[in-house]
Design a protein around this motif. Structure first.
Motif, short mmCIF file in Angstrom:
data_model
loop_
_atom_site.label_atom_id
_atom_site.label_comp_id
_atom_site.label_asym_id
_atom_site.label_seq_id
_atom_site.Cartn_x
_atom_site.Cartn_y
_atom_site.Cartn_z
N GLY A 1 43.68 48.81 75.23
CA GLY A 1 42.98 50.04 75.61
C GLY A 1 41.52 50.00 75.17
O GLY A 1 40.84 48.98 75.27
N ASN A 2 41.05 51.12 74.61
CA ASN A 2 39.64 51.23 74.21
C ASN A 2 39.26 50.30 73.07
O ASN A 2 38.08 50.11 72.80
CB ASN A 2 39.34 52.68 73.77
CG ASN A 2 39.26 53.59 74.96
OD1 ASN A 2 38.99 53.14 76.09
ND2 ASN A 2 39.50 54.88 74.75
N ASN A 3 40.24 49.76 72.36
CA ASN A 3 39.92 48.89 71.23
C ASN A 3 39.59 47.46 71.63
O ASN A 3 39.13 46.67 70.80
CB ASN A 3 41.08 48.86 70.23
CG ASN A 3 41.21 50.17 69.48
OD1 ASN A 3 40.23 50.91 69.35
ND2 ASN A 3 42.40 50.48 69.01
N ALA A 4 39.85 47.08 72.90
CA ALA A 4 39.65 45.69 73.31
C ALA A 4 38.22 45.24 73.05
O ALA A 4 37.99 44.12 72.56
CB ALA A 4 39.99 45.51 74.79
N GLY A 5 37.26 46.11 73.34
CA GLY A 5 35.84 45.75 73.19
C GLY A 5 35.44 45.47 71.75
O GLY A 5 34.76 44.49 71.47
N ILE A 6 35.88 46.33 70.81
CA ILE A 6 35.48 46.11 69.41
C ILE A 6 36.22 44.91 68.83
O ILE A 6 35.62 44.14 68.06
CB ILE A 6 35.74 47.30 68.43
CG1 ILE A 6 36.57 48.40 69.00
CG2 ILE A 6 34.47 47.80 67.83
CD1 ILE A 6 36.80 49.53 67.99
N VAL A 7 37.48 44.74 69.18
CA VAL A 7 38.22 43.57 68.67
C VAL A 7 37.58 42.30 69.22
O VAL A 7 37.37 41.31 68.50
CB VAL A 7 39.71 43.66 69.06
CG1 VAL A 7 40.44 42.37 68.71
CG2 VAL A 7 40.38 44.84 68.37
N GLY A 8 37.23 42.31 70.52
CA GLY A 8 36.59 41.13 71.13
C GLY A 8 35.23 40.87 70.53
O GLY A 8 34.85 39.71 70.30
N ALA A 9 34.48 41.94 70.25
CA ALA A 9 33.16 41.76 69.64
C ALA A 9 33.30 41.11 68.27
O ALA A 9 32.58 40.17 67.93
CB ALA A 9 32.46 43.12 69.52
N ALA A 10 34.27 41.58 67.50
CA ALA A 10 34.51 40.97 66.18
C ALA A 10 34.96 39.52 66.33
O ALA A 10 34.61 38.66 65.52
CB ALA A 10 35.55 41.78 65.40
N SER A 11 35.71 39.24 67.41
CA SER A 11 36.21 37.87 67.60
C SER A 11 35.07 36.89 67.85
O SER A 11 35.21 35.69 67.62
CB SER A 11 37.24 37.81 68.72
OG SER A 11 36.62 37.68 69.98
N LEU B 1 37.81 41.08 77.30
CA LEU B 1 38.72 39.96 77.57
C LEU B 1 38.97 39.15 76.30
O LEU B 1 40.12 38.77 76.01
CB LEU B 1 38.14 39.06 78.67
CG LEU B 1 38.90 37.76 78.95
CD1 LEU B 1 40.36 38.04 79.32
CD2 LEU B 1 38.23 36.97 80.06
N LEU B 2 37.92 38.89 75.53
CA LEU B 2 38.10 38.15 74.26
C LEU B 2 39.05 38.91 73.34
O LEU B 2 39.88 38.31 72.66
CB LEU B 2 36.75 37.93 73.59
CG LEU B 2 35.82 36.91 74.27
CD1 LEU B 2 34.42 36.99 73.70
CD2 LEU B 2 36.37 35.49 74.10
N GLY B 3 38.92 40.24 73.31
CA GLY B 3 39.81 41.06 72.49
C GLY B 3 41.26 40.93 72.95
O GLY B 3 42.17 40.72 72.13
#
Ligand SMILES: [Zn+2]
Length: 306
Positions: free
Chosen positions: A289-299, A121-123
């Motif tokens: 898509g699958n990138n939401a988690g890594i982008v959110g983690a970085a956020s 969600l953050l991503g």
């Protein structure tokens, strides 16, 4: 905006770990994926993740000193504040392990942990379908059903910081038993695992066959799909009346393929609602898509570390 803001995001799932160098605004500069293999032990996993972190920093052409920190989204439950993983079913061999301390020690940078649904969600809110919206509710329909709510830029948490589990709200009290102790939960009726189980009882091998056969006119398969779309619409109705979100984001493998099947049922139902706003509330498909988690983690890093 400072174009030099850089972080590493890690998305830990039961089978795969994705690690990425992420720049300002959620731009992925370089990424690698490794097998989780949690049963081979936690120290080995930390070593492999550390090597992957070094690799993405180098792959992006960055120096280690330039990154602001490391953010981790992990399949839950996790203790986001204490940094401890509590998921013996999906991550055997890691239960009770503190993931933050060894990475902080090795990289001498801030390291943050969040549940994977919250990270997704953050991503989406940083770089995808949730930008500029508040509150935002996200539901992910994959093997299981997860969800998260962002209110005024903050993740909704419960007692002890625990993560809400909208996959286990009950939408059909006479429905099948769920692993959580409930009966007729959203997850047991609409997850890939739940649809597959109903399919096998009707002689269909998996969830994909259920959707394919429903499209081909098989009445039994259609009944399973109808039950799933109805359950999801009831859940969205209940959650919209509880939280009154500006935007509902639907993600996960099932919605990647079948958003056009589920969303109209939800929208048609909500149009009849007299107790919540009819204007300004919408339901959209997840964008990252699958990138939401890594982008959110970085956020977690990009929004907290100055
Ligand atoms: Zn349940």
């Amino acid at each position: 905006m400072n174009a030099a803001r850089k972080a590493v995001g890690i998305d830990i799932g039961g089978t795969k770990i994705a690690v990425a160098a992420v720049g300002e605004g959620g731009a992925i500069q370089h990424s690698v994926t490794l097998a989780t293999e949690s049963a081979t032990g936690f120290p080995r996993a930390i070593e492999r993740m550390s090597q992957a972190i070094e690799a993405v920093i180098a792959g992006a052409g960055w120096q280690r000193a330039e990154i602001l920190g490391i953010g981790i989204g992990c399949t839950g439950p996790v203790d986001a504040f204490g940094g401890v993983i509590h998921n013996p079913y999906t991550l055997p061999g890691w239960d009770g392990c503190d993931i933050l301390s060894p990475l902080r020690k090795r990289f001498d940078k801030p390291v943050f942990l969040e549940n994977d649904a919250d990270a997704a969600l953050l991503g989406e809110c940083l770089a995808g379908a949730g930008r500029g919206k508040n509150p935002v509710l996200m539901l992910t329909f994959g093997t299981g059903v997860g969800g998260a709510l962002l209110l005024d830029g903050r993740i909704q948490r419960g007692l002890n910081g625990d993560h809400p589990e909208p996959g286990h709200i009950i939408v059909a009290s006479d429905g099948p038993e769920c692993c959580c102790g409930g009966r007729g939960c959203l997850e047991v009726l609409t997850s890939g695992r739940g649809i597959a189980a109903a399919g096998r009882a009707a002689g269909l091998p998996d969830a994909r066959a259920v959707f394919d056969q429903a499209r081909a006119g098989n009445a039994e398969a259609q009944a399973i799909v109808d039950r799933a779309t109805n359950a999801a619409a009831v859940a969205v109705w209940n959650l919209c009346h509880t939280f009154v979100p500006q935007r509902v984001i639907l993600g996960g493998g099932i919605m990647d393929e079948h958003f056009a099947l589920f969303a109209p049922v939800m929208i048609q139902r909500l149009r009849k609602a007299t107790e919540i706003p009819q204007r300004g509330m919408d339901i959209v498909q997840a964008a990252l898509g699958n990138n939401a988690g890594i982008v959110g983690a970085a956020s977690l890093v990009l929004t907290r570390v100055s």
